[in-house]
Design a protein around this motif. Structure first.
Motif, PDB file in Angstrom:
ATOM      1  N   ALA A  31      38.817  25.088  74.025  1.00 48.33           N
ATOM      2  CA  ALA A  31      38.782  23.671  74.396  1.00 48.33           C
ATOM      3  C   ALA A  31      37.707  23.450  75.458  1.00 48.33           C
ATOM      4  O   ALA A  31      37.634  24.174  76.446  1.00 48.33           O
ATOM      5  CB  ALA A  31      40.137  23.238  74.925  1.00 48.33           C
ATOM      6  N   SER A  32      36.871  22.446  75.243  1.00 47.17           N
ATOM      7  CA  SER A  32      35.811  22.155  76.217  1.00 47.17           C
ATOM      8  C   SER A  32      36.254  21.125  77.252  1.00 47.17           C
ATOM      9  O   SER A  32      35.523  20.851  78.193  1.00 47.17           O
ATOM     10  CB  SER A  32      34.551  21.674  75.501  1.00 47.17           C
ATOM     11  N   ALA A  33      37.453  20.575  77.061  1.00 46.56           N
ATOM     12  CA  ALA A  33      38.014  19.619  78.024  1.00 46.56           C
ATOM     13  C   ALA A  33      39.532  19.788  78.010  1.00 46.56           C
ATOM     14  O   ALA A  33      40.107  20.193  76.990  1.00 46.56           O
ATOM     15  CB  ALA A  33      37.629  18.196  77.639  1.00 46.56           C
ATOM     16  N   PRO A  34      40.197  19.473  79.123  1.00 48.98           N
ATOM     17  CA  PRO A  34      41.661  19.638  79.185  1.00 48.98           C
ATOM     18  C   PRO A  34      42.435  18.794  78.174  1.00 48.98           C
ATOM     19  O   PRO A  34      43.579  19.102  77.862  1.00 48.98           O
ATOM     20  CB  PRO A  34      42.017  19.208  80.605  1.00 48.98           C
ATOM     21  N   THR A  35      41.821  17.760  77.642  1.00 47.13           N
ATOM     22  CA  THR A  35      42.506  16.898  76.682  1.00 47.13           C
ATOM     23  C   THR A  35      42.313  17.343  75.232  1.00 47.13           C
ATOM     24  O   THR A  35      42.897  16.761  74.331  1.00 47.13           O
ATOM     25  CB  THR A  35      42.001  15.445  76.821  1.00 47.13           C
ATOM     26  N   GLU A  36      41.513  18.373  75.023  1.00 45.28           N
ATOM     27  CA  GLU A  36      41.281  18.882  73.674  1.00 45.28           C
ATOM     28  C   GLU A  36      42.277  19.984  73.343  1.00 45.28           C
ATOM     29  O   GLU A  36      42.725  20.710  74.224  1.00 45.28           O
ATOM     30  CB  GLU A  36      39.856  19.422  73.551  1.00 45.28           C
ATOM     31  N   PRO A  37      42.626  20.124  72.062  1.00 49.39           N
ATOM     32  CA  PRO A  37      43.595  21.152  71.673  1.00 49.39           C
ATOM     33  C   PRO A  37      43.068  22.560  71.930  1.00 49.39           C
ATOM     34  O   PRO A  37      41.889  22.840  71.726  1.00 49.39           O
ATOM     35  CB  PRO A  37      43.813  20.925  70.189  1.00 49.39           C
ATOM     36  N   SER A  38      43.971  23.419  72.371  1.00 51.92           N
ATOM     37  CA  SER A  38      43.626  24.828  72.549  1.00 51.92           C
ATOM     38  C   SER A  38      44.191  25.681  71.413  1.00 51.92           C
ATOM     39  O   SER A  38      43.918  26.872  71.332  1.00 51.92           O
ATOM     40  CB  SER A  38      44.139  25.344  73.888  1.00 51.92           C
ATOM     41  N   TYR A  39      44.996  25.048  70.551  1.00 48.82           N
ATOM     42  CA  TYR A  39      45.573  25.764  69.413  1.00 48.82           C
ATOM     43  C   TYR A  39      45.893  24.750  68.320  1.00 48.82           C
ATOM     44  O   TYR A  39      46.317  23.635  68.607  1.00 48.82           O
ATOM     45  CB  TYR A  39      46.865  26.484  69.825  1.00 48.82           C
ATOM     46  N   VAL A  40      45.671  25.143  67.079  1.00 47.01           N
ATOM     47  CA  VAL A  40      46.059  24.320  65.936  1.00 47.01           C
ATOM     48  C   VAL A  40      47.030  25.144  65.093  1.00 47.01           C
ATOM     49  O   VAL A  40      46.814  26.328  64.860  1.00 47.01           O
ATOM     50  CB  VAL A  40      44.838  23.842  65.110  1.00 47.01           C
TER      51      VAL A  40
END
Length: 83
Positions: A31-40
């Motif tokens: 994730a390049s930002a805290p609001t982006e998913p780190s896992y799908v």
């Protein structure tokens, strides 16, 4: 009985309930930002128990798995996505 996450890898998540184990396929993301998913998590892989083999999960069990995974990642401040 509640599902317990016993293993998270870059390609799957394993959960345990009693003597049963379920494996859900997924993918760890950078994730390049805290609001982006780190896992799908790939919901189409959530069909059968791994142990015992070839036993289908019912809809209630599937929802419990999703809830347990969501809580696990939220407790760690991570965003998760389900596809």
């Amino acid at each position: 009985m509640i599902f317990e996450i016993v293993h998270v890898s870059r390609g799957d998540i394993r959960l345990k309930r009693g003597d049963k184990i379920v494996r859900v396929l997924g993918e760890a993301l950078i994730a390049s930002a805290p609001t982006e998913p780190s896992y799908v998590v790939y919901l189409n892989s959530l069909n059968n128990w791994e142990v015992p083999p070839n036993v289908a999960l019912n809809e209630a069990e599937k929802q419990e798995v999703v809830s347990a995974i969501r809580k696990y990642f939220q407790d760690r401040g991570s965003v998760i996505e389900f596809e």
